[in-house]
Design an enzyme around this catalytic site. Structure first.
Site, short mmCIF file in Angstrom:
data_model
loop_
_atom_site.label_atom_id
_atom_site.label_comp_id
_atom_site.label_asym_id
_atom_site.label_seq_id
_atom_site.Cartn_x
_atom_site.Cartn_y
_atom_site.Cartn_z
N HIS A 52 4.36 -7.52 -1.11
CA HIS A 52 4.37 -6.27 -1.86
C HIS A 52 5.78 -5.67 -1.77
O HIS A 52 6.58 -6.07 -0.92
CB HIS A 52 3.34 -5.30 -1.25
CG HIS A 52 1.93 -5.66 -1.59
ND1 HIS A 52 0.88 -4.78 -1.46
CD2 HIS A 52 1.39 -6.81 -2.05
CE1 HIS A 52 -0.25 -5.36 -1.83
NE2 HIS A 52 0.04 -6.60 -2.18
N GLU A 54 6.92 -2.81 -0.73
CA GLU A 54 7.28 -2.13 0.52
C GLU A 54 7.55 -3.13 1.63
O GLU A 54 8.53 -3.00 2.38
CB GLU A 54 6.17 -1.17 0.96
CG GLU A 54 5.88 -0.03 -0.01
CD GLU A 54 4.76 -0.38 -1.00
OE1 GLU A 54 4.66 -1.56 -1.42
OE2 GLU A 54 3.98 0.52 -1.35
N CYS A 82 -0.45 0.60 -0.30
CA CYS A 82 -1.78 0.10 0.03
C CYS A 82 -1.90 0.08 1.55
O CYS A 82 -0.94 0.35 2.27
CB CYS A 82 -1.99 -1.30 -0.54
SG CYS A 82 -1.18 -2.62 0.39
N CYS A 85 0.65 -2.15 3.35
CA CYS A 85 2.01 -1.60 3.35
C CYS A 85 2.10 -0.36 4.23
O CYS A 85 3.10 -0.14 4.92
CB CYS A 85 2.45 -1.30 1.93
SG CYS A 85 2.68 -2.81 0.98
#
Lengths: 155, 155
Positions: A52, A54, A82, A85
């Site tokens: 992801h 991040e 999420c 993250c």
């Protein structure tokens, strides 16, 4: 300044999408006035469900600074993190999160962030993802050994 | 069979510790009777706060199978997954989690897993880690563009 950093995170979210690297998510890690690292979602292009924006930005920042501890840095992300993250942000010890889209926005375009948050609010036995405990005593011995180890690096 | 896989996860937790790669945590990803990939915590040796055992095993499994979707696989981890790893397990679509030590055990030897779970139970404004929303409208445009994109890979 804040808006400039967020604009860059949003720009990265668009670039990652148009370059077919993954979902429309971007992030930057900042210290003071300086961008330390950038990241965008690369799940589908790298076959890595953990890439992801991040997580990618955090890994890049740690590589750049030569540390696993990003205290003193902040993260700007084009979408509310999420669960994965958010956990990564805690472990990296980032000082603050700036976000633009929400997890509800992400759910609307087909990303499961909200589902995962909802799962966590359920008692373990009601979750879709089942968990089973095994060999607790054996594993606990290793934790004991960790405590007794002399030169362990704490984090 | 289950016990054998968990024994390997525990063995990896001990090996990672004695080799000074990171904290005492190990994990294996399994499909049927076959170990697809292994991992152990490498946070301090790799300067990567996301290299927990489960994330590492998931990345290795995805690399090995050439996919970001581990449906049909299960994960054995020597300790109950932290929030980050739990998120990663959901995103990787693993079928089931087997664990040995608990997050309370991890907290006892100095790992913050429990703290992060507790933070999440607080309303955002009461958490230690602050969050601020910026430029929602601009970011939302990119989500719209994603929805309108023809050849996007869903996950």
């Amino acid at each position: 300044m804040k808006e400039k950093f967020m604009q860059r995170a949003i720009e990265l979210s668009r670039l990652g999408m148009t370059n077919d690297e993954g979902g429309p998510f971007g992030a930057v890690v900042v210290r003071g006035d300086e961008v330390i690292a950038e990241g965008n979602n690369k799940v589908t292009s790298e076959n890595d469900p953990t890439m992801h924006a991040e997580v990618t930005a955090i890994r890049n920042a740690c590589k750049s600074l030569g540390t696993f501890d990003l205290s003193g840095c902040e993260i700007y992300t084009s979408c509310e993190p999420c669960l994965m993250c958010l956990g990564a942000i805690y472990w990296a010890r980032l000082d603050k999160i700036y976000y633009a889209n929400t997890k509800e926005d992400a759910a609307e375009i087909g990303f499961d962030d909200k589902f995962i948050y909802e799962e966590l609010d359920l008692p373990k036995e009601k979750r879709k993802l089942k968990m089973e405990q095994l060999l607790h005593t054996e594993a606990k011995k290793v934790f004991k050994e960790w405590e007794e180890k002399e030169e362990r690096i704490k984090y």
